[in-house]
Design a protein around this motif. Structure first.
Motif, PDB file in Angstrom:
ATOM      1  N   ASP A 163      -5.181   7.195   4.888  1.00 36.34           N
ATOM      2  CA  ASP A 163      -6.637   7.241   4.685  1.00 36.34           C
ATOM      3  C   ASP A 163      -7.342   6.120   5.445  1.00 36.34           C
ATOM      4  OD1 ASP A 163      -6.378   9.400   3.128  1.00 36.34           O
ATOM      5  OD2 ASP A 163      -6.652   8.371   1.207  1.00 36.34           O
ATOM      6  N   LEU A 164      -6.749   4.936   5.366  1.00 31.30           N
ATOM      7  CA  LEU A 164      -7.346   3.791   6.037  1.00 31.30           C
ATOM      8  C   LEU A 164      -7.425   4.047   7.539  1.00 31.30           C
ATOM      9  CD1 LEU A 164      -8.248   0.780   5.816  1.00 31.30           C
ATOM     10  CD2 LEU A 164      -5.919   0.210   6.422  1.00 31.30           C
ATOM     11  N   PHE A 165      -6.335   4.519   8.091  1.00 32.87           N
ATOM     12  CA  PHE A 165      -6.313   4.783   9.526  1.00 32.87           C
ATOM     13  C   PHE A 165      -7.373   5.821   9.897  1.00 32.87           C
ATOM     14  CE2 PHE A 165      -4.937   7.182  13.220  1.00 32.87           C
ATOM     15  CZ  PHE A 165      -4.797   6.156  14.136  1.00 32.87           C
TER      16      PHE A 165
ATOM     17  N   LEU B 208       0.849  -1.193   0.000  1.00 37.38           N
ATOM     18  CA  LEU B 208       0.000   0.000   0.000  1.00 37.38           C
ATOM     19  C   LEU B 208       0.885   1.244   0.000  1.00 37.38           C
ATOM     20  CD1 LEU B 208      -2.738  -0.926   2.632  1.00 37.38           C
ATOM     21  CD2 LEU B 208      -2.827  -1.126   0.166  1.00 37.38           C
TER      22      LEU B 208
ATOM     23  N   LYS C 185     -10.085   6.546   8.384  1.00 39.28           N
ATOM     24  CA  LYS C 185     -11.429   5.976   8.267  1.00 39.28           C
ATOM     25  C   LYS C 185     -11.755   5.087   9.464  1.00 39.28           C
ATOM     26  CE  LYS C 185     -15.306   5.018   6.723  1.00 39.28           C
ATOM     27  NZ  LYS C 185     -16.053   4.295   5.844  1.00 39.28           N
ATOM     28  N   LEU C 186     -10.807   4.218   9.829  1.00 39.30           N
ATOM     29  CA  LEU C 186     -11.072   3.302  10.936  1.00 39.30           C
ATOM     30  C   LEU C 186     -11.116   4.042  12.269  1.00 39.30           C
ATOM     31  CD1 LEU C 186      -8.989   0.169   9.912  1.00 39.30           C
ATOM     32  CD2 LEU C 186     -11.401   0.631   9.547  1.00 39.30           C
ATOM     33  N   HIS C 187     -10.401   5.144  12.347  1.00 39.10           N
ATOM     34  CA  HIS C 187     -10.444   5.936  13.560  1.00 39.10           C
ATOM     35  C   HIS C 187     -11.794   6.651  13.670  1.00 39.10           C
ATOM     36  CE1 HIS C 187      -9.808   9.452  16.133  1.00 39.10           C
ATOM     37  NE2 HIS C 187      -8.888   8.735  16.742  1.00 39.10           N
ATOM     38  N   GLY C 188     -12.238   7.179  12.558  1.00 39.11           N
ATOM     39  CA  GLY C 188     -13.570   7.761  12.526  1.00 39.11           C
ATOM     40  C   GLY C 188     -13.616   9.275  12.631  1.00 39.11           C
TER      41      GLY C 188
ATOM     42  N   GLY D 132      -0.155   7.260   1.347  1.00 44.29           N
ATOM     43  CA  GLY D 132      -1.443   7.950   1.305  1.00 44.29           C
ATOM     44  C   GLY D 132      -2.594   7.017   1.631  1.00 44.29           C
ATOM     45  N   GLU D 133      -2.562   5.820   1.070  1.00 52.98           N
ATOM     46  CA  GLU D 133      -3.641   4.854   1.312  1.00 52.98           C
ATOM     47  C   GLU D 133      -3.684   4.443   2.782  1.00 52.98           C
ATOM     48  OE1 GLU D 133      -4.320   2.152  -2.616  1.00 52.98           O
ATOM     49  OE2 GLU D 133      -2.345   2.001  -1.715  1.00 52.98           O
TER      50      GLU D 133
ATOM     51  N   ALA E 299      -0.943  10.225  10.247  1.00 49.90           N
ATOM     52  CA  ALA E 299      -2.232   9.584  10.503  1.00 49.90           C
ATOM     53  C   ALA E 299      -2.776  10.015  11.863  1.00 49.90           C
ATOM     54  CB  ALA E 299      -2.087   8.064  10.447  1.00 49.90           C
TER      55      ALA E 299
END
Ligand code: ATP
Ligand code: MG
Lengths: 537, 293
Positions: free
Chosen positions: B99-101, B92, B103-106, B95-96, B143
């Protein structure tokens, strides 16, 4: 030229010293596995044993699994002939895989870990390492060959001649060298060690499957298959050394190609280029499921493709079966008597083999969660609102999905190809094939659940599930050849499941094993929820 | 003051080895706490317990008044964490992964993410396997810093960063601090937390050996000074705030209490300074001194 390989001898000695334990286990383990079953086979051969074996092994399903024999009449089927027939292909395959893994661990893997850089900063040529590893492989396999030959000869069995014994050993040793050659080339082409391992094993698997087809349809075609050059030596019967010469030439060619490729590339990179990445993530990645799919994608796709190829290869054998029966009166009688068609019998056996292989994928996916954990990839994510349940059940869900997809593709591709190759003559339709495949779903789930249980309570044991799978597979593989006691066969989960379409579907067993598997998965979850995450240390 | 983190009598064993034997400290709302200790002293272990990654064997640990193990998910909604060793998925891109972190963090802030990527000069298009240690660290930091949390936990955040990036990190943490957030910052270098921390907690072999504000700990901090003078350097030995004086020819090495540094400089300049080097105290110096007295 000389400069490139400078210092290889130092490295070579270094490796022998460092790997001493591994080499001893390798030679003894593989050597005894290959050679020491002679007394057991003597037992089988007693009375009508050899005749019975000859008939069993002429079944195309058996040929697809263990390989062909040059013997044309049961009376000529000696103990030696049977031993080579049943053992050689399998042991050769084993030797190939072990050697391939060894080569990659000493070349590409060390390079990825940065060890090569360290070594190269001493007075060691660019390509000395590869040469040293290949020499080590050569050394190990020569010893292995001599060891096997010596052990077999020592049993003093009439039909296991001295020449045959050493040819048998040499064939297995040669298989190791072939595997090493293939692995060395892959180590240069692939951008990282995991890719090199995957592709080398993939090629070996492909060679095995292709030869299953050619062995049944036309053995001469197996002669253009590198794997064929090992077992087509037919020790104890034809004692043909020529295939080994082909194998040697082929291995040398592989080495030359590998050295050329290595000489022309940068350390740490491969020939297949890395793609430019994305600046920001796609929506599909942004969830635990998206992430897990992404990190398992490579493994999933390659295995699923392998299942399709495997199904197709076995499926293509169906077309040749009737011709095969036409030429063999004994077999023809056998099938007419029992009232089941040769195709059905074949399907039952092959399905068991394929479904054992399908089980590898879900186990790998479940184990992946632990390897992610111990590589610290998830550390930062543990501190988000994602629960442990999400990590666990997403992995299990993905594994089960992969198992279902694997069964569907393997059974579907077997059935599809079989129908295509036989047309109306086939008494089974595609649903019979799918039913026979999904009949094994409980066993696939069972292996998945064992991996899940390990993940929850003793994650380091996750790899042991593969050992149990291999054990079950071997038990079934040899179980159809040897006469094992009932309780012993039943230690392999697949033995509980009836072999459709020859045997009837057993709903009780199906439900029971499925329920047990689900219970084990829940138990695994309870462990996963409460244990310490293992990070480094 | 409201307590954000409360730790009492925390213990942790790994088999027979006792990694934490008695850890007590608090982090109050709006406070930046430096958590320092030598390698293997138990900083990361304490932090992992706080995050519910591992169990505690005894004691209490609460964040926002909630139990760190039982109510971890509630807690996690309002915190951000950067592990000491940021390892990433090689396939990955940076940047990806960020973004993932988020999103999962919220509670991620896309604009802040873009701003920080520029600020830290990270190439977000590069696959993570191509990142250096420092760049991997940046991914973890960006992140965490782009989320809106009430508590930030950094485990040795600047390891692998070059001084320029370290300064940027400190500035960004300062901004968070100004916004009234709480921060736990672990390190084994005192000077690294000195600039940011309101309070310092020192751990050694699984025990908290010292807690206090920087002022309170001032008596512990001494710099190592190397001084060469034209006059007789030996005269420096008698000055207030000079300890462990060692001399070689006209060059001397000694420890200097930071609060007397002005006096020491004045005395030195009388002798005519040819060379003056000052090394901030390392943690080991600090401990040595801590046990001296
Ligand atoms: N999972 C584990 N199993 C066994 N021992 C562990 C484990 N995790 C940590 N330890 C041990 O506990 C002690 C404390 O480790 P910890 O990682 O908390 O230290 P640290 O203060 O973070 O050190 P560093 O500055 O090196 O990061 C060390 O001696 C370490 O070896
Ligand atoms: Mg640490």
């Amino acid at each position: 030229m000389k400069e490139k390989f400078a210092g290889w001898d130092t490295l070579f000695l270094q490796y022998l010293k460092r790997d001493l334990k591994k080499i001893i286990v390798w030679v003894l383990g593989l050597g005894l596995f290959s050679a020491a079953f002679v007394p057991a086979f003597e037992e089988i051969a007693k009375g009508q044993g050899l005749l019975g074996m000859y008939e069993t092994l002429l079944n195309p399903a058996m040929i697809a699994m263990v390989g062909p024999t040059p013997i044309e009449a049961a009376v000529d089927y000696t103990l030696g002939a049977m031993y080579a027939h049943e053992m050689l292909l399998f042991c050769g395959l084993f030797a190939m895989v072990v050697a391939a893994l060894h080569v990659i661990s000493h070349t590409r893997k060390e390079e990825d870990l940065g060890l090569t850089e360290l070594v190269r900063s001493f007075q060691i040529g660019r390509q000395a390492n590869s040469l040293a590893v290949m020499m080590e492989i050569l050394f190990i396999n020569v010893i292995l060959a001599l060891f096997i030959g010596g052990v077999m000869m020592s049993f003093g069995v009439d039909t296991i001649s001295v020449e045959g014994s050493f040819l048998f050993g040499a064939s297995i040793g040669m298989a190791g060298i072939l595997g090493a050659g293939i692995a060395l080339v892959m180590a240069q082409i692939m951008p990282a060690s995991s890719g090199a391992t995957g592709s080398a094993l993939g090629i070996i698997g492909l060679l095995y499957i292709v030869r299953a087809g050619t062995d049944v349809s036309n053995v001469d075609l197996s002669m253009i298959n590198p794997l064929g050059w090992t077992y087509l030596t037919y020790p104890f019967t034809e004692n043909n050394w020529i295939p080994l010469i082909f194998a040697l030439i082929f291995s040398l060619m592989m080495m030359v190609i590998a050295f050329r490729l290595e000489g022309a590339r940068d350390m740490g990179s491969g020939y297949l280029p890395e793609r430019e990445g994305r600046e920001s993530a796609k929506k599909s990645l942004l969830s635990v499921r998206g992430l897990f799919i992404k990190i398992n994608k490579g493994v999933m796709i390659s295995w699923l493709i392998a299942f399709v190829i495997m199904g197709a290869a076995y499926g293509s054998i169906y077309g040749d079966m009737q011709t095969f029966l036409g030429s063999n009166e004994v077999m023809k009688d056998m099938f007419t008597h029992s009232g089941i068609s040769i195709e059905e019998s074949f399907t039952g056996t092959i399905m068991m083999v394929m479904m054992s292989l399908v089980s590898i994928l879900p186990i790998a996916i479940v184990n992946k969660l632990f390897s992610e954990e111990s590589r610290l990839h998830l550390s930062q994510l543990y501190a988000t609102k994602v629960t442990r349940g999400q990590f666990y059940w997403t992995s299990i869900g993905l594994a089960v999905f992969a198992g279902l997809a694997g069964i569907l593709l393997a059974a579907g591709s077997l059935g599809g190809t079989a129908i295509a190759s036989m047309g109306d003559k086939l008494t089974m339709d595609i649903f019979d094939f799918l039913a026979a495949g999904f009949n094994f779903l409980p066993s696939v789930l069972f292996f998945t659940s064992l991996a899940a249980l390990a993940l929850g309570w003793a994650p380091k044991l996750g790899k042991v599930v593969y050992i149990y799978l291999a054990y079950s597979f071997l038990l079934n593989y040899f179980g159809s050849i040897l006469d094992l006691p009932e309780w012993f066969s039943k230690t392999a989960i697949q033995s509980w499941i009836p072999k459709m379409p020859i045997e009837e579907f057993d709903a009780l067993i199906f439900i029971m094993i499925t329920v047990i598997s689900i219970v084990l998965m829940i138990l695994g979850y309870l462990g996963y929820k409460r244990r310490d995450m293992i990070e480094g240390a | 003051m409201k307590e954000i983190i409360t730790i009492q009598g925390l213990e942790k064993n790994f088999g027979k080895f006792q990694a934490l034997s008695d850890v007590n400290f608090t982090v109050n709302a709006g406070e930046v706490v430096g958590f320092i200790g030598p390698n293997g002293s138990g900083k990361s272990t304490t932090i992992r317990i706080l995050l519910g990654i591992i169990h505690r064997d005894a004691g209490n640990a609460k964040i926002f008044g909630k139990d760190v193990w039982k109510e971890s998910i509630e807690i996690h909604k309002r915190i951000s964490y950067v592990p000491g060793d940021v390892t990433l998925w090689g396939s990955l891109t940076g940047g990806e992964i960020i973004d993932l972190f988020l999103k999962l963090h919220g509670r991620g802030d896309k604009q802040k993410r873009d701003y920080l990527i520029k600020r830290f000069e990270l190439d977000p298009k590069k696959k993570a396997k191509g990142y250096s240690k420092g760049n991997r660290q940046k991914v973890g930091l960006i992140a965490a810093l782009s989320t809106d949390s009430d508590l930030y936990i950094f485990d040795e955040p600047t390891s692998g960063l070059d001084p320029l990036m370290e300064a940027i990190f400190q500035e960004e943490v300062e901004k968070i601090k100004e916004a009234g957030k709480s921060i736990l910052l672990s390190s084994h270098i005192l000077s690294e937390v000195e600039r940011l921390a309101d309070k310092v907690v020192i751990i050694r072999q699984g025990k908290i050996v010292e807690t206090g504000t920087l002022d309170e700990l001032r008596h512990l901090t001494r710099s190592t000074v190397t001084l060469a003078t034209e006059g007789d350097v030996a005269e420096m030995a008698g000055i207030n705030g000079v300890f462990d004086f060692k001399q070689k020819d006209n060059q001397a090495t000694f420890s200097a209490d930071n609060q007397y540094i002005n006096d020491i400089l004045m005395e030195a300049s009388k002798l005519g300074v040819k060379k003056f080097e000052s090394v901030p105290p390392t943690l080991e110096d600090l401990f040595m001194r801590h046990y001296e007295g």
